[in-house]
Design a protein around this motif. Structure first.
Motif: not given
Length: 100
Positions: A16-24, A26-32
């Motif tokens: 869950q923690n790794e998934q949260r970091v991955i989602q953050q 994604i949200a921070a990258d305008s190309d993704t």
């Protein structure tokens, strides 16, 4: 956490923690971005989309071995990529013009 597929390959599944970091990330990258459910529903396996390799020819060519003079091969090779196709076209034109 790791899972094993039917072929014995192991895959690491993010917690869950790794998934949260991955989602953050994604949200921070305008190309993704994450695909919507509607976009995911439209996805198809690559094998359904195209076949690998060259497109199928309308007519199948016959593979032959032929000896040609260096003058002939140098002439066609000098014309660049696709020289064998051009040689084939020249021979087809000869056949058309000499057919009774």
């Amino acid at each position: 956490m790791f899972i094993t597929d039917k072929h014995g390959r192991k895959f690491e599944i993010p917690d869950q923690n790794e998934q949260r970091v991955i989602q953050q990330g994604i949200a921070a990258d305008s190309d993704t971005y994450e695909l919507s459910d509607a976009q995911l529903a439209q996805l198809r396996p690559l094998a359904e989309m195209r076949t690998l390799g060259r497109p199928k020819a309308d007519s199948v060519k016959e593979r032959v071995t032929i000896r040609l003079s260096p003058e002939v091969t140098e002439f066609f090779r000098a014309s660049g990529k696709g020289w064998q196709t051009r040689m084939n076209d020249a021979l087809k034109e000869y056949v058309r013009s000499h057919r009774s």
